[in-house]
Design a protein around this motif. Structure first.
Motif, short mmCIF file in Angstrom:
data_model
loop_
_atom_site.label_atom_id
_atom_site.label_comp_id
_atom_site.label_asym_id
_atom_site.label_seq_id
_atom_site.Cartn_x
_atom_site.Cartn_y
_atom_site.Cartn_z
N VAL A 1 8.98 54.87 17.67
CA VAL A 1 8.56 53.54 18.39
C VAL A 1 7.29 53.12 17.63
N TYR A 2 7.30 51.83 17.35
CA TYR A 2 6.18 51.02 16.75
C TYR A 2 5.60 50.08 17.46
N PHE A 3 4.70 49.62 17.53
CA PHE A 3 3.62 48.55 17.90
C PHE A 3 3.73 49.03 19.65
N GLY A 4 3.21 49.93 19.58
CA GLY A 4 3.29 50.53 21.01
C GLY A 4 1.93 49.97 21.97
N SER A 5 1.92 50.12 23.21
CA SER A 5 1.04 49.40 24.34
C SER A 5 0.32 50.73 24.78
N PRO A 6 -0.69 51.30 23.89
CA PRO A 6 -1.27 52.50 24.70
C PRO A 6 -2.16 52.41 25.93
N ILE A 7 -2.09 53.25 26.73
CA ILE A 7 -3.06 53.37 27.87
C ILE A 7 -3.57 54.90 28.05
N PHE A 8 -4.74 54.82 27.92
CA PHE A 8 -5.56 56.11 27.63
C PHE A 8 -5.85 56.44 29.26
N LYS A 9 -5.76 57.99 29.75
CA LYS A 9 -6.02 58.17 31.23
C LYS A 9 -6.58 59.40 30.93
N GLU A 10 -7.73 59.93 31.75
CA GLU A 10 -8.10 61.12 31.82
C GLU A 10 -9.09 61.01 33.22
N ASN A 11 -9.04 62.40 33.65
CA ASN A 11 -9.64 62.51 35.09
C ASN A 11 -11.31 63.18 34.80
N ASN A 12 -12.17 62.51 35.05
CA ASN A 12 -13.59 63.16 34.84
C ASN A 12 -14.35 63.07 36.10
N LEU A 13 -14.81 64.27 36.81
CA LEU A 13 -15.31 64.08 38.09
C LEU A 13 -16.98 64.07 37.60
N ASN A 14 -17.27 64.45 36.31
CA ASN A 14 -18.63 64.41 36.25
C ASN A 14 -19.37 63.13 36.71
N PHE A 15 -18.96 61.98 36.65
CA PHE A 15 -19.56 60.91 37.03
C PHE A 15 -19.24 60.14 38.39
N LEU A 16 -18.41 61.23 39.16
CA LEU A 16 -17.55 60.70 40.43
C LEU A 16 -18.90 60.40 41.44
N LYS A 17 -19.38 61.69 41.89
CA LYS A 17 -20.38 61.65 43.05
C LYS A 17 -21.50 60.62 42.82
N SER A 18 -22.08 60.71 41.82
CA SER A 18 -23.15 60.02 41.32
C SER A 18 -22.88 58.50 41.59
N SER A 19 -21.78 58.22 40.82
CA SER A 19 -21.34 56.71 40.66
C SER A 19 -21.03 56.06 42.08
N VAL A 20 -20.39 57.05 42.82
CA VAL A 20 -20.32 56.59 44.40
C VAL A 20 -21.52 56.49 45.07
N LEU A 21 -22.36 57.05 44.88
CA LEU A 21 -24.03 56.95 45.58
C LEU A 21 -24.50 55.83 44.99
N SER B 1 -10.61 47.06 27.80
CA SER B 1 -10.95 46.95 29.12
C SER B 1 -10.45 48.24 29.92
N GLY B 2 -11.10 48.65 31.01
CA GLY B 2 -10.68 49.73 31.67
C GLY B 2 -11.34 49.86 33.30
N PHE B 3 -10.73 50.98 33.81
CA PHE B 3 -11.18 51.30 35.11
C PHE B 3 -11.65 52.66 35.13
N TYR B 4 -12.80 52.83 36.32
CA TYR B 4 -12.92 54.14 36.77
C TYR B 4 -13.00 54.54 38.20
N PHE B 5 -11.94 55.02 38.46
CA PHE B 5 -11.83 54.95 40.20
C PHE B 5 -12.79 55.85 41.01
N LEU B 6 -13.50 55.39 42.06
CA LEU B 6 -14.31 55.91 42.77
C LEU B 6 -13.87 56.63 44.22
N LYS B 7 -13.03 55.51 44.59
CA LYS B 7 -12.63 55.98 46.22
C LYS B 7 -11.21 55.28 45.98
N CYS B 8 -9.93 56.08 46.18
CA CYS B 8 -8.73 55.94 46.32
C CYS B 8 -7.91 56.90 46.76
N SER B 9 -6.69 56.71 47.37
CA SER B 9 -5.74 57.80 47.79
C SER B 9 -4.33 57.26 47.67
#
Ligand SMILES: [Fe+2]
Length: 199
Positions: free
Chosen positions: A5-25, A107-115
């Motif tokens: 597969v060439y000329f892909g459309s990468p989307i990077f994803k990881e879960n990082n809880l280190n910044f979650l609580k403080s970012s919500v507050l 560009s990107g997103f960091y999700f703070l509140k979702c379900s």
């Protein structure tokens, strides 16, 4: 037969809880309730000192995302053109139609509140030539089938998603059942030898 597969459309994803609580507050004071169908967008956050660590983390991951694609960034500086927090209306109806972020590179997103009851992002095939000539799709395609015309992302708090700014994306209709809050950013790579501004 080899399948490559060439000329892909990468989307990077990881879960990082280190910044979650403080970012919500820290983002609480930037959120205002808004009317049905809308979302409240904050001011620019990347220059605010209390978001310094989060901004550095996002910036580093965004750099790596471009670097891994083979882009030579040695002659470029990366700038946040936008970084803001938004929360969809508790009255429901929040959504974003499909869009791209022009004049940006990553560009990107960091999700703070979702379900599983809230909105989520959908990415669309960015290949204009492929979209123009697309054949009908089979039912029940795998996410990795290259004929796909869109991909849904289920997200949870702490998820970081990074993509090229040319990737069309949308947020599906939110019903207002539970809070939906995330940070969105855009980064532009500017050449270090950029000329003098025109007065
Ligand atoms: Fe966007």
């Amino acid at each position: 037969m080899n399948k490559e597969v060439y000329f892909g459309s990468p989307i990077f994803k990881e879960n990082n809880l280190n910044f979650l609580k403080s970012s919500v507050l820290k983002t609480n004071k930037y959120i205002k309730e808004t009317k049905f169908g809308n979302s409240h967008h904050s001011e620019h956050l990347s220059n605010i000192s209390e978001f310094k660590e989060l901004t550095q983390y996002i910036g580093q991951k965004s750099f790596e995302f471009l670097d891994e694609q083979g882009f030579d960034l040695t002659e470029y500086n990366l700038y946040f053109t936008e970084m803001w927090v938004q929360e969809f209306s508790k009255k429901g109806g929040g959504h974003h139609d499909t869009h791209v972020h022009g004049n940006n590179h990553v560009s990107g997103f960091y999700f703070l509140k979702c379900s599983d009851k809230t909105s989520y992002p959908v990415f669309h095939d960015p290949r204009g030539a492929a979209v123009m000539s697309k054949l009908p799709l089979k039912k029940n395609l795998n996410a990795t089938n290259t004929g796909n015309d869109l991909i849904h992302f289920n997200v949870k708090p702490g998820d970081l998603i990074i993509f090229n700014s040319y990737m069309p994306h949308q947020f599906v209709l939110d019903h207002g059942k539970e809070p939906f809050r995330f940070i969105h950013w855009n980064i532009q790579c500017v050449h270090k030898k950029i000329g003098k501004e025109i007065n």
